[in-house]
Scaffold this motif. Structure first.
Motif, PDB file in Angstrom:
ATOM      1  N   PHE A 107      27.521  15.319 -25.791  1.00  0.00           N
ATOM      2  CA  PHE A 107      26.746  14.095 -25.990  1.00  0.00           C
ATOM      3  C   PHE A 107      26.669  13.726 -27.475  1.00  0.00           C
ATOM      4  O   PHE A 107      26.727  12.551 -27.837  1.00  0.00           O
ATOM      5  N   ALA A 108      26.500  14.724 -28.337  1.00  0.00           N
ATOM      6  CA  ALA A 108      26.345  14.454 -29.767  1.00  0.00           C
ATOM      7  C   ALA A 108      27.582  13.773 -30.340  1.00  0.00           C
ATOM      8  O   ALA A 108      27.486  12.984 -31.285  1.00  0.00           O
ATOM      9  N   TYR A 109      28.757  14.115 -29.775  1.00  0.00           N
ATOM     10  CA  TYR A 109      30.007  13.533 -30.276  1.00  0.00           C
ATOM     11  C   TYR A 109      30.555  12.443 -29.347  1.00  0.00           C
ATOM     12  O   TYR A 109      31.682  11.997 -29.515  1.00  0.00           O
ATOM     13  N   ASP A 110      29.731  12.013 -28.377  1.00  0.00           N
ATOM     14  CA  ASP A 110      30.174  10.999 -27.426  1.00  0.00           C
ATOM     15  C   ASP A 110      30.272   9.635 -28.101  1.00  0.00           C
ATOM     16  O   ASP A 110      29.272   9.082 -28.570  1.00  0.00           O
ATOM     17  N   GLU A 111      31.473   9.101 -28.140  1.00  0.00           N
ATOM     18  CA  GLU A 111      31.687   7.811 -28.812  1.00  0.00           C
ATOM     19  C   GLU A 111      31.029   6.666 -28.053  1.00  0.00           C
ATOM     20  O   GLU A 111      30.592   5.682 -28.652  1.00  0.00           O
ATOM     21  N   GLY A 112      30.947   6.807 -26.718  1.00  0.00           N
ATOM     22  CA  GLY A 112      30.323   5.755 -25.922  1.00  0.00           C
ATOM     23  C   GLY A 112      28.852   5.595 -26.264  1.00  0.00           C
ATOM     24  O   GLY A 112      28.347   4.474 -26.353  1.00  0.00           O
ATOM     25  N   TRP A 113      28.167   6.720 -26.455  1.00  0.00           N
ATOM     26  CA  TRP A 113      26.740   6.689 -26.791  1.00  0.00           C
ATOM     27  C   TRP A 113      26.531   6.031 -28.155  1.00  0.00           C
ATOM     28  O   TRP A 113      25.707   5.123 -28.309  1.00  0.00           O
ATOM     29  N   SER A 114      27.294   6.467 -29.150  1.00  0.00           N
ATOM     30  CA  SER A 114      27.137   5.893 -30.493  1.00  0.00           C
ATOM     31  C   SER A 114      27.554   4.424 -30.508  1.00  0.00           C
ATOM     32  O   SER A 114      26.964   3.604 -31.224  1.00  0.00           O
ATOM     33  N   ARG A 115      28.563   4.051 -29.666  1.00  0.00           N
ATOM     34  CA  ARG A 115      28.988   2.642 -29.612  1.00  0.00           C
ATOM     35  C   ARG A 115      27.878   1.765 -29.047  1.00  0.00           C
ATOM     36  O   ARG A 115      27.613   0.671 -29.557  1.00  0.00           O
ATOM     37  N   ARG A 116      27.183   2.254 -27.994  1.00  0.00           N
ATOM     38  CA  ARG A 116      26.098   1.470 -27.399  1.00  0.00           C
ATOM     39  C   ARG A 116      24.948   1.282 -28.389  1.00  0.00           C
ATOM     40  O   ARG A 116      24.318   0.219 -28.420  1.00  0.00           O
ATOM     41  N   ILE A 117      24.680   2.294 -29.197  1.00  0.00           N
ATOM     42  CA  ILE A 117      23.636   2.164 -30.217  1.00  0.00           C
ATOM     43  C   ILE A 117      24.063   1.137 -31.259  1.00  0.00           C
ATOM     44  O   ILE A 117      23.261   0.308 -31.707  1.00  0.00           O
ATOM     45  N   ASN A 118      25.328   1.163 -31.642  1.00  0.00           N
ATOM     46  CA  ASN A 118      25.847   0.181 -32.605  1.00  0.00           C
ATOM     47  C   ASN A 118      25.756  -1.236 -32.055  1.00  0.00           C
ATOM     48  O   ASN A 118      25.432  -2.183 -32.779  1.00  0.00           O
ATOM     49  N   GLU A 119      26.041  -1.390 -30.758  1.00  0.00           N
ATOM     50  CA  GLU A 119      25.960  -2.717 -30.137  1.00  0.00           C
ATOM     51  C   GLU A 119      24.516  -3.220 -30.149  1.00  0.00           C
ATOM     52  O   GLU A 119      24.268  -4.413 -30.346  1.00  0.00           O
ATOM     53  N   ALA A 120      23.568  -2.282 -29.935  1.00  0.00           N
ATOM     54  CA  ALA A 120      22.156  -2.660 -29.971  1.00  0.00           C
ATOM     55  C   ALA A 120      21.756  -3.094 -31.383  1.00  0.00           C
ATOM     56  O   ALA A 120      20.954  -4.027 -31.551  1.00  0.00           O
ATOM     57  N   ILE A 121      22.315  -2.452 -32.397  1.00  0.00           N
ATOM     58  CA  ILE A 121      22.053  -2.867 -33.783  1.00  0.00           C
ATOM     59  C   ILE A 121      22.659  -4.242 -34.027  1.00  0.00           C
ATOM     60  O   ILE A 121      22.054  -5.095 -34.696  1.00  0.00           O
ATOM     61  N   ASP A 122      23.846  -4.475 -33.465  1.00  0.00           N
ATOM     62  CA  ASP A 122      24.493  -5.789 -33.613  1.00  0.00           C
ATOM     63  C   ASP A 122      23.613  -6.907 -33.053  1.00  0.00           C
ATOM     64  O   ASP A 122      23.664  -8.047 -33.518  1.00  0.00           O
ATOM     65  N   SER A 123      22.804  -6.575 -32.046  1.00  0.00           N
ATOM     66  CA  SER A 123      21.949  -7.600 -31.442  1.00  0.00           C
ATOM     67  C   SER A 123      20.752  -7.927 -32.320  1.00  0.00           C
ATOM     68  O   SER A 123      20.003  -8.857 -32.018  1.00  0.00           O
ATOM     69  N   GLY A 124      20.562  -7.150 -33.414  1.00  0.00           N
ATOM     70  CA  GLY A 124      19.480  -7.449 -34.347  1.00  0.00           C
ATOM     71  C   GLY A 124      18.355  -6.436 -34.359  1.00  0.00           C
ATOM     72  O   GLY A 124      17.296  -6.692 -34.938  1.00  0.00           O
ATOM     73  N   LEU A 125      18.568  -5.271 -33.732  1.00  0.00           N
ATOM     74  CA  LEU A 125      17.529  -4.248 -33.683  1.00  0.00           C
ATOM     75  C   LEU A 125      17.619  -3.294 -34.869  1.00  0.00           C
ATOM     76  O   LEU A 125      18.694  -3.081 -35.439  1.00  0.00           O
ATOM     77  N   THR A 126      16.482  -2.690 -35.208  1.00  0.00           N
ATOM     78  CA  THR A 126      16.483  -1.629 -36.223  1.00  0.00           C
ATOM     79  C   THR A 126      17.126  -0.382 -35.622  1.00  0.00           C
ATOM     80  O   THR A 126      17.339  -0.289 -34.411  1.00  0.00           O
ATOM     81  N   ALA A 127      17.415   0.607 -36.472  1.00  0.00           N
ATOM     82  CA  ALA A 127      18.047   1.840 -36.003  1.00  0.00           C
ATOM     83  C   ALA A 127      17.208   2.517 -34.928  1.00  0.00           C
ATOM     84  O   ALA A 127      17.720   2.915 -33.873  1.00  0.00           O
ATOM     85  N   GLU A 128      15.879   2.641 -35.188  1.00  0.00           N
ATOM     86  CA  GLU A 128      15.000   3.293 -34.213  1.00  0.00           C
ATOM     87  C   GLU A 128      14.980   2.521 -32.900  1.00  0.00           C
ATOM     88  O   GLU A 128      15.064   3.110 -31.817  1.00  0.00           O
TER      89      GLU A 128
END
Length: 756
Positions: A256-277
């Motif tokens: 999970f820690a190295y799962d690219e899908g998980w990190s990509r979904r977090i990046n997409e959420a940041i793209d939508s205008g959200l903070t990191a948290e």
């Protein structure tokens, strides 16, 4: 259009709306217009939780006269179902859903499609955001994701505008408001009442909308790097290198820690205008919703692992890395955690910590031994406890039955408090026996000693009136240290313990580490290959391999006991030569200190723990060399039955009051007759009244138990005639009844001896 782009458009408009100087109702009216236009939806409505009901607060497309009039209970209708289950609904035909309810005042009869997402604050639904359309079609996944992201930001904006009463945040939806009773594995007996406190507190996200997307992305990258470094470091620690369950957990975490899908979904959420948290939390919310749809237990476990990693990541990115121990306990508390180490438990205020509930945990874990010494009830293996309890919930912990009651009803609490009061009264009566010597009715003096492992434990000698410390676990000093304790520090501890004991006997067990009690600063290549750590490279086996470790401890014990009696016990001796080798290490250090004119112990007594069944077959060779033997019933039982007590499937499968274990112990007692060797039982078996009665019946005259058990066992001893129970046990062991436990209970009941 992507979900991120769609959400970002809405968030930008929402930010402007909420920053305006208009009143709260006007803001919500603008919000539903903004969302409806962005998603080309004919209806957009916001329901907020007020006085336990979901009230229509703003709408585009429904009758305006229904605003502040239409109210739904949590769990009522489609909107109430979303709030109750904290789930998303996406329906092509709303009326086809079994929970559909038509409210005529809204004028919604012309709209077929329906989608709704919960507005969540601190993991609680404080409202629902819905959209409707005349055409019977499901909303696109991109639209649902945009709605979910907007709902997350809306929760912060609603909170800041005080549109929801703060008390609503502390009031659970109906699905989580009533009493819930959970079962688990009994690890430490006892009763406790307190408020739920998470060992790793939930992080409350105060800012959801990002000002600088790239800066937020960089924060997430750095947090991922740090988290992956932590996970990789685990791989180098001994306790994650022994194969089996730990290795599987580690591999899942790494996956999970190295799962690219998980990190990509977090990046997409940041793209939508959200903070990191907020981006991490957004993805985590989706994970939680999916978890509710999964029935496969294995997949649920894997999703829980991802939840754990997300919590770790959000703590890193927010900088909130402390545990509840650092903040301190404000009231009587029940600690809720996935698992705990002994050092972590010791960080808590003993006056406030009343009980512990774990998702994992086993009977052999050292944290359980520490909790037992502290008198804190513990229940383990409570599935998804952290998902079913909220901070501050009242909890009743019944360690005797392995039951946790969350948010108990008045009746349940009243009954529990009555039991709790009776338990305290019993403890008070036991305390009166502190200075009473435990003689049986026929005049036999039974030694009732206590187990210890911490410097503070020794104070319990005076409080309980125990005859001494029959087992001092020296490894606790190693387990709560970040590095190998220096010899001088070890010697100081042993000296302090002997001084605090004020002349009462203290039996020091040499360090019992390895196997399931691994230390990151001591590892063995052989230990890393152990498939069954409990039966592997541990205790005396490891100590004899690590000669420097044993030499340092031998010297420390000899120096710490200068001028006093020293009783040394070696753990997990399998054959006589191992005892000889261990004793030789002590004799060499004794000779060294003597040559340097150091003050020496006044007398040294050597003994062994009989835990490995093979030792019983060579006792005749070893007895002439020993001063005492302590039977370690915890390990001996699992070795006799080939049953790992850390395995929840086997933990309670085999009974201590069974012919197999009692016949074995009786044979050991008989083999020691004629030798000046003090034979006793050390472990949980001796601290249970029924089991202690059986031990007295087979000839055991020394028991070393948890401090909390000293009073109850003293009381038991004074009611027993050893000749009578001895005759009964001889008959039962010669011709075992169908249920030995039931036979022993009936015998005790006839004589009005309480054994439960």
């Amino acid at each position: 259009m992507t979900a991120a782009h769609s959400a970002r458009q809405i968030l930008t408009s929402l930010h402007e709306v909420m920053a305006s100087r208009t009143h709260a109702q006007a803001k919500l009216n603008q919000v539903v217009e903004t969302i409806g236009e962005a998603l080309d939806s004919e209806v957009c409505s916001i329901y907020l939780l007020r006085e336990g009901m979901l009230e229509l607060f703003a709408t585009r497309g429904l009758n305006q006269a229904a605003v502040h009039v239409t109210r739904l209970g949590v769990g009522e209708g489609l909107t109430g179902t979303i709030a109750q289950n904290i789930e998303t609904l996406n329906l092509a035909e709303a009326a086809s859903h079994p929970e559909f309810q038509y409210r005529p005042e809204t004028g919604e009869e012309s709209f077929h499609s329906f989608a709704g997402v919960p507005i969540v604050r601190r993991e609680r639904a404080i409202g629902v955001l819905t959209v409707q359309h005349a055409d019977p079609r499901k909303y696109e996944e991109v639209e649902i994701e945009a709605l979910q992201t907007v709902a997350m930001v809306l929760a912060e904006l609603i909170n800041n505008a005080a549109l929801v009463d703060p008390e609503e945040l502390d009031r659970l939806p109906e699905a989580h408001a009533g009493q819930e009773q959970l079962t688990g594995l009994k690890l430490v007996k006892g009763l406790a009442i307190g408020q739920a406190v998470f060992h790793q507190p939930r992080i409350t996200i105060e800012q959801t909308v990002a000002e600088d997307t790239e800066a937020e992305r960089e924060r997430v990258y750095l947090a991922f790097d740090r988290m992956r470094e932590q996970i990789d470091n685990m791989a180098s620690q001994a306790d994650f290198g022994v194969g089996g369950e730990h290795e599987q957990v580690l591999e899942t975490y790494k996956m999970f820690a190295y799962d690219e899908g998980w990190s990509r979904r977090i990046n997409e959420a940041i793209d939508s205008g959200l903070t990191a948290e907020a981006a991490i939390e957004r993805v985590q919310q989706r994970t939680r919703m999916r978890m509710r749809e999964i029935s496969d237990p294995l997949l649920q476990d894997r999703m829980h692992d991802l939840e754990d990693l997300a919590n770790r990541l959000i703590r890193i990115v927010s900088g909130q890395l402390g545990t509840a121990a650092q903040k301190g306990l404000a009231a009587d508390s029940i600690l809720v955690a996935k698992n705990l180490g002994p050092a972590e438990l010791l960080e808590y205020d003993k006056r406030r910590l009343k009980g512990v509930v774990l998702e994992q945990g086993s009977l052999t874990a050292h944290v359980v031994i520490v909790a037992r010494a502290m008198g804190i009830p513990v229940i383990g293996r409570v599935s998804n406890i952290r998902g079913k309890v909220r901070e501050g919930d009242e909890m009743l912990v019944d360690g005797d039955a392995g039951i946790v009651s969350v948010r108990p009803s008045f009746g349940v609490r009243e009954a529990f408090e009555a039991r709790f009061t009776r338990s305290k009264e019993k403890k008070a009566s036991y305390a009166k026996l502190r200075d009473v010597e435990p003689f049986t009715r026929d005049g036999e003096r039974i030694q009732v000693m206590m187990n210890a492992g911490l410097r503070d434990d020794v104070g319990m000698l005076a409080m309980t009136g125990a005859d001494g410390i029959g087992l001092y676990r020296t490894e606790f000093q190693f387990l709560v240290s970040a590095a190998l304790p220096q010899r001088e520090r070890q010697a100081r501890l042993y000296r302090d313990v002997l001084e605090a004991a004020k002349g009462k006997k203290v039996i020091f067990r040499t360090v019992d580490i390895g196997g399931d009690k691994s230390l990151p600063y001591i590892s063995s290549e052989i230990a890393k290959e152990d498939e069954n750590p409990a039966m592997g490279w541990r205790a005396l086996r490891l100590a004899l391999e690590r000669e420097g470790l044993m030499k340092a401890q031998a010297r420390a014990l000899l120096e710490g006991a200068a001028g006093r009696e020293l009783n040394v016990m070696f753990p997990m001796v399998s054959e006589p030569w191992e005892f000889d080798a261990a004793k030789e290490v002590f004799e060499q250090q004794l000779a060294f200190l003597k040559s340097r004119k150091h003050k020496l112990p006044s007398v040294i007594n050597y003994g062994v723990m009989l835990e490995v069944p093979s030792l019983a077959e060579t006792l005749d060779l070893l007895l002439p060399k020993l001063s005492f033997i302590s039977i370690g019933t915890n390990d001996l039982t699992q070795f006799l039955f080939a049953a790992d007590r850390a395995n929840p499937m086997l933990a309670e499968r085999y009974d201590w009051v069974s012919p197999a274990i009692l016949r074995f112990l009786r044979r050991v007692v008989q083999n020691c007759v004629g030798y000046p060797v003090d034979l006793g039982v050390c472990g949980e078996m001796g601290g249970r009244r029924l089991e202690a009665l059986a031990l007295l019946g087979i000839g055991i005259r020394r028991l070393s138990i948890t401090p909390a058990g000293v009073g109850p066992i003293k009381e038991l001893v004074r009611k027993v005639d050893t000749r009578e129970i001895g005759d009964a046990m001889m008959g039962w062991l010669a011709s075992p009844p169908e249920n030995m436990r039931a036979a022993l209970q009936a015998w005790a009941k006839e004589r009005e001896i309480e054994v439960d």
